[in-house]
Design an enzyme around this catalytic site. Sequence first.
Site, mmCIF file in Angstrom:
data_model
loop_
_atom_site.group_PDB
_atom_site.id
_atom_site.type_symbol
_atom_site.label_atom_id
_atom_site.label_comp_id
_atom_site.label_asym_id
_atom_site.label_seq_id
_atom_site.Cartn_x
_atom_site.Cartn_y
_atom_site.Cartn_z
ATOM 1 N N LYS A 116 0.916 -1.073 -0.137
ATOM 2 C CA LYS A 116 0.105 -0.009 0.014
ATOM 3 C C LYS A 116 0.888 1.412 -0.121
ATOM 4 O O LYS A 116 0.602 2.040 -0.575
ATOM 5 C CB LYS A 116 -0.880 -0.203 1.079
ATOM 6 C CG LYS A 116 -1.599 1.292 1.463
ATOM 7 C CD LYS A 116 -2.275 1.585 2.803
ATOM 8 C CE LYS A 116 -1.656 1.873 3.920
ATOM 9 N NZ LYS A 116 -1.308 3.354 4.018
ATOM 10 N N ASN A 117 1.895 1.199 0.862
ATOM 11 C CA ASN A 117 2.677 2.534 1.050
ATOM 12 C C ASN A 117 3.845 2.808 -0.116
ATOM 13 O O ASN A 117 4.464 3.762 -0.052
ATOM 14 C CB ASN A 117 3.375 2.477 2.251
ATOM 15 C CG ASN A 117 2.496 2.482 3.340
ATOM 16 O OD1 ASN A 117 1.334 2.957 3.103
ATOM 17 N ND2 ASN A 117 2.873 2.680 4.552
ATOM 18 N N ARG B 196 -5.078 10.929 3.421
ATOM 19 C CA ARG B 196 -3.844 11.781 3.313
ATOM 20 C C ARG B 196 -2.665 11.713 2.547
ATOM 21 O O ARG B 196 -2.146 12.705 1.697
ATOM 22 C CB ARG B 196 -3.082 11.889 4.708
ATOM 23 C CG ARG B 196 -3.796 11.994 5.896
ATOM 24 C CD ARG B 196 -3.039 12.008 7.310
ATOM 25 N NE ARG B 196 -2.349 13.156 7.479
ATOM 26 C CZ ARG B 196 -0.910 13.429 6.961
ATOM 27 N NH1 ARG B 196 -0.367 12.397 6.355
ATOM 28 N NH2 ARG B 196 -0.330 14.445 7.042
ATOM 29 N N CYS C 220 -4.612 12.892 12.043
ATOM 30 C CA CYS C 220 -5.204 11.824 12.395
ATOM 31 C C CYS C 220 -5.261 11.031 13.522
ATOM 32 O O CYS C 220 -4.535 11.695 14.287
ATOM 33 C CB CYS C 220 -5.093 10.471 11.279
ATOM 34 S SG CYS C 220 -3.378 9.917 11.375
ATOM 35 N N ARG D 187 0.506 14.985 12.075
ATOM 36 C CA ARG D 187 0.662 14.762 10.669
ATOM 37 C C ARG D 187 1.018 16.060 10.086
ATOM 38 O O ARG D 187 0.393 16.153 8.947
ATOM 39 C CB ARG D 187 -0.048 13.825 10.046
ATOM 40 C CG ARG D 187 -0.691 12.516 10.612
ATOM 41 C CD ARG D 187 0.092 11.632 10.850
ATOM 42 N NE ARG D 187 0.675 10.998 9.639
ATOM 43 C CZ ARG D 187 0.009 9.822 8.854
ATOM 44 N NH1 ARG D 187 -1.226 9.509 9.504
ATOM 45 N NH2 ARG D 187 0.572 9.439 7.753
ATOM 46 N N PRO D 188 1.800 17.037 10.645
ATOM 47 C CA PRO D 188 1.893 18.292 9.711
ATOM 48 C C PRO D 188 2.716 17.855 8.475
ATOM 49 O O PRO D 188 3.272 16.698 8.006
ATOM 50 C CB PRO D 188 3.124 18.875 10.640
ATOM 51 C CG PRO D 188 3.548 18.208 11.560
ATOM 52 C CD PRO D 188 2.668 16.646 11.743
ATOM 53 N N ILE D 189 2.831 19.025 7.621
ATOM 54 C CA ILE D 189 3.335 18.777 6.248
ATOM 55 C C ILE D 189 4.471 19.982 6.183
ATOM 56 O O ILE D 189 4.991 20.419 4.975
ATOM 57 C CB ILE D 189 2.360 18.874 5.179
ATOM 58 C CG1 ILE D 189 1.522 20.406 5.330
ATOM 59 C CG2 ILE D 189 1.498 17.578 5.090
ATOM 60 C CD1 ILE D 189 0.502 20.562 4.275
ATOM 61 N N ASP D 190 4.937 20.324 7.309
ATOM 62 C CA ASP D 190 5.985 21.505 7.220
ATOM 63 C C ASP D 190 7.190 21.046 6.414
ATOM 64 O O ASP D 190 7.539 22.041 5.555
ATOM 65 C CB ASP D 190 6.250 22.179 8.519
ATOM 66 C CG ASP D 190 6.546 20.756 9.657
ATOM 67 O OD1 ASP D 190 6.301 19.814 9.259
ATOM 68 O OD2 ASP D 190 7.527 21.085 10.508
ATOM 69 N N ASP E 14 4.805 0.828 11.611
ATOM 70 C CA ASP E 14 3.615 0.252 10.894
ATOM 71 C C ASP E 14 3.426 -1.321 11.487
ATOM 72 O O ASP E 14 2.505 -1.895 11.312
ATOM 73 C CB ASP E 14 3.499 0.237 9.416
ATOM 74 C CG ASP E 14 3.511 1.650 9.003
ATOM 75 O OD1 ASP E 14 3.976 2.044 7.975
ATOM 76 O OD2 ASP E 14 2.855 2.475 9.986
ATOM 77 N N VAL F 23 8.120 7.338 16.377
ATOM 78 C CA VAL F 23 7.680 7.928 14.818
ATOM 79 C C VAL F 23 6.360 9.036 15.071
ATOM 80 O O VAL F 23 6.385 10.001 14.524
ATOM 81 C CB VAL F 23 7.608 7.005 13.769
ATOM 82 C CG1 VAL F 23 7.216 7.524 12.554
ATOM 83 C CG2 VAL F 23 8.859 6.230 13.622
ATOM 84 N N ARG G 221 -8.920 0.186 4.323
ATOM 85 C CA ARG G 221 -7.945 0.924 3.617
ATOM 86 C C ARG G 221 -6.526 0.382 3.631
ATOM 87 O O ARG G 221 -5.823 0.580 2.480
ATOM 88 C CB ARG G 221 -7.857 2.498 4.582
ATOM 89 C CG ARG G 221 -8.932 3.198 4.516
ATOM 90 C CD ARG G 221 -8.579 4.482 5.122
ATOM 91 N NE ARG G 221 -7.167 5.263 4.729
ATOM 92 C CZ ARG G 221 -6.290 6.003 5.176
ATOM 93 N NH1 ARG G 221 -6.703 6.172 6.733
ATOM 94 N NH2 ARG G 221 -5.211 6.254 4.676
#
Length: 437
Positions: free
Chosen positions: A24-25, A96, A120, A125-128, A310, A332, A402
């Site tokens: 999936k990833n 996401r 979530c 889960r920032p995107i900086d 995971d 993480v 998912r």
Amino acid sequence: MVTDFIRISRSPALKGACEISGAKNAVLVIMASTILAAGKSILRNVPVSSDVLTMIELLEYFGAEIYFDQVDNRIEIDSSTIVQSEVCPNIMSRMRASFLVMGPLLARFGRASMALPGGCSIGQRPIDYHLINFKKMGVIIEEDAYYLKATCQQLQARRLVLEYPSVGATENILMAATLTSGITEIVNAALEPEVQDLINILKKMGANISVQAPATIVIQGVEQLQPVEYAVMPDRLEAGSLLLAAAITGGEISIPNAQPHVMDVFLLKLEQMGHTIITGDDGRGIFLQATSKPQAVSFKTGPYPGFPTDLQAPMMVAQTLADGVSIIEETVFENRLLHIKELQKMGAKIEQHGTKAIVTGVNQLVGASVVASDIRASCALVLAGLVAHGPTHMTGLVHFDRGYDRLREKLTQLGGRVERFSSEILGIEDKLDQQAL
Ligand code: EPZ
């Protein structure tokens, strides 16, 4: 309101052979990368999961023409017909990973606009890291609390340093850099196997990429990338989950298409518990024979090649019934221990101290009604149900759907007792045809 639930019953030792699906990833970011190469790409070994269906919906929303053969796990994506570059909020809110189209859209069209991916259950889960480095590449970003609009005349090659080896930030920047004139360097890059799988397909498309120790990705931009045919790597996380299902139930399992070389630390921990692990001579395939007296092991999650975050939740389940005390630290994500309270309902003895869990082995778990909080917690709770005394009812199946391709069927094929139901308003229980996800 229809609420699907899964009933897991105490099962015999799981035994047999099982092939795993595509990762999936890896597949989600690889699907996003087809934006870079106008034309028809063909992806094989594609898992049938709701996240893949959502990524298809997003690419079709952009104008791509897609055919997904769910029997052959094969997708044809023609990205030559993509005409727009705005990610609709509804899709972003569901997945996401939609944010991973930003790099390809900027590289091919010089613009991208999208709703900001929310946090979530496992963290903010920032995107900086993504945005800071896109700005260093010359991208103009206008954003408010919910939305961002990114434009750039010409992406600029830079030496970019990640303060943390973020998988998504590495992937987004990497894809943008493939069509950026000059040499881009990503220092302190994530080098998870799924990132390496992305690098492999980008190089097959014609990208000029090299990886330098300790963790720097060097990209020499090219004019154009070509569509290709590519097989997605097998899912190491599904492999880990199936190995744990056999380990926890005291069984044995063979996974002929698993890749042991991307799971070293995880396999080491299983051996330290006393399980027997045999890997294929050609570097493919993993066989596990469970020990009848598993010993508790401690571990800390971290960036690859460390213990994968995971697999933290499923591995925690194995500690709940092992002999001794296990100290587990999640480094993480800041909130990836929500499965503890569900496992405690099942009789597990776990103390949580911040991002650490202290697990003391008990003799047995008992079935309970539990709620899955995220993809990997959903798998962990199913594994716990396989050995619990009495039935376990799990809701929150949106997460289970998912992350996995027919995992319930695979466990059932190995002897697991895992049934899926939907409970209508009238309380009528009937089995869902699991074929339709
Ligand atoms: C990917 O998420 C995976 N998802 C995750 O799998 C996986 O757990 C994670 O990598 C770590 O391996 C996909 O590939 C679709 P990160 P990603 O950026 O890219 C912080 C699953 O269950 N961070 O490496 O979002 C972040 O908050 C999912 O399959 C920032 O602070 O992970 C986290 O604490 C869950 N700023 C840490 O870095 C940023 O800009 C690692 O995140 C980006 C990340």
